[in-house]
Scaffold this active site. Sequence first.
Site, PDB file in Angstrom:
ATOM      1  N   ASP A  19       7.520   7.396 -21.101  1.00  0.00           N
ATOM      2  CA  ASP A  19       7.679   7.672 -22.546  1.00  0.00           C
ATOM      3  C   ASP A  19       8.970   7.240 -22.762  1.00  0.00           C
ATOM      4  O   ASP A  19       9.699   7.683 -21.699  1.00  0.00           O
ATOM      5  CB  ASP A  19       7.515   9.315 -23.184  1.00  0.00           C
ATOM      6  N   TYR A  64       4.856  14.129 -21.983  1.00  0.00           N
ATOM      7  CA  TYR A  64       4.422  13.962 -20.681  1.00  0.00           C
ATOM      8  C   TYR A  64       3.732  12.913 -21.073  1.00  0.00           C
ATOM      9  O   TYR A  64       2.806  12.630 -20.297  1.00  0.00           O
ATOM     10  CB  TYR A  64       3.933  15.484 -20.591  1.00  0.00           C
ATOM     11  N   ALA A  65       3.398  12.035 -22.244  1.00  0.00           N
ATOM     12  CA  ALA A  65       3.056  10.384 -21.450  1.00  0.00           C
ATOM     13  C   ALA A  65       3.909   9.636 -20.704  1.00  0.00           C
ATOM     14  O   ALA A  65       4.841   8.973 -20.372  1.00  0.00           O
ATOM     15  CB  ALA A  65       3.269   9.598 -22.925  1.00  0.00           C
ATOM     16  N   ASN A  66       3.899  10.267 -19.217  1.00  0.00           N
ATOM     17  CA  ASN A  66       4.087   9.419 -18.031  1.00  0.00           C
ATOM     18  C   ASN A  66       3.355   9.395 -16.544  1.00  0.00           C
ATOM     19  O   ASN A  66       2.981  10.888 -16.885  1.00  0.00           O
ATOM     20  CB  ASN A  66       5.370  10.132 -18.076  1.00  0.00           C
ATOM     21  N   HIS A  73       6.317  19.180 -14.523  1.00  0.00           N
ATOM     22  CA  HIS A  73       6.746  17.570 -15.089  1.00  0.00           C
ATOM     23  C   HIS A  73       8.260  17.685 -14.040  1.00  0.00           C
ATOM     24  O   HIS A  73       8.862  16.012 -14.049  1.00  0.00           O
ATOM     25  CB  HIS A  73       7.258  18.008 -16.474  1.00  0.00           C
ATOM     26  N   HIS A  93       0.818  -1.303  -0.284  1.00  0.00           N
ATOM     27  CA  HIS A  93      -0.027  -0.049  -0.035  1.00  0.00           C
ATOM     28  C   HIS A  93       1.015   1.379  -0.193  1.00  0.00           C
ATOM     29  O   HIS A  93       1.668   1.045   0.520  1.00  0.00           O
ATOM     30  CB  HIS A  93      -0.886  -0.182   1.228  1.00  0.00           C
TER      31      HIS A  93
END
Length: 133
Positions: free
Chosen positions: A28, A122-124, A100, A20
Amino acid sequence: MKKQGILNSDISRVLSYMGHTDTLCIGDCGLPIPDEVERIDLALCFGEPTFMRTLEIVAGDMKVEKIVLAEEIKEKNPDVLGKIQTYFASQDVEVEFVPHTELKARTHDCKAVIRTGETTPYANIILQSGCIF
């Protein structure tokens, strides 16, 4: 041999070790990965595998209570943001947006970073593990 679920042994192992509030990042192909954090490199070529397909498979095999995204995704990659929001819409998942630079700093605390072939900006995402009971 596994019959279902994630076949990648490294991802499967990391997910089984998570507790947890532990975190895992999917990024990316340009996201810097700290040397001290486990790198699970899935990138085959530009665009393969995609960020979204990887997210769907990984998040489908874990309990996610929170996601962290870069603020910049709102302006620079609204298409992927919309897909992320649609994917998590029916789940009770907290969403946090950070600059970012902060998202990159938070990867230092992740159990692993999964590198995709994604080439859109920014595909993170950082996935925070929830409790399954």
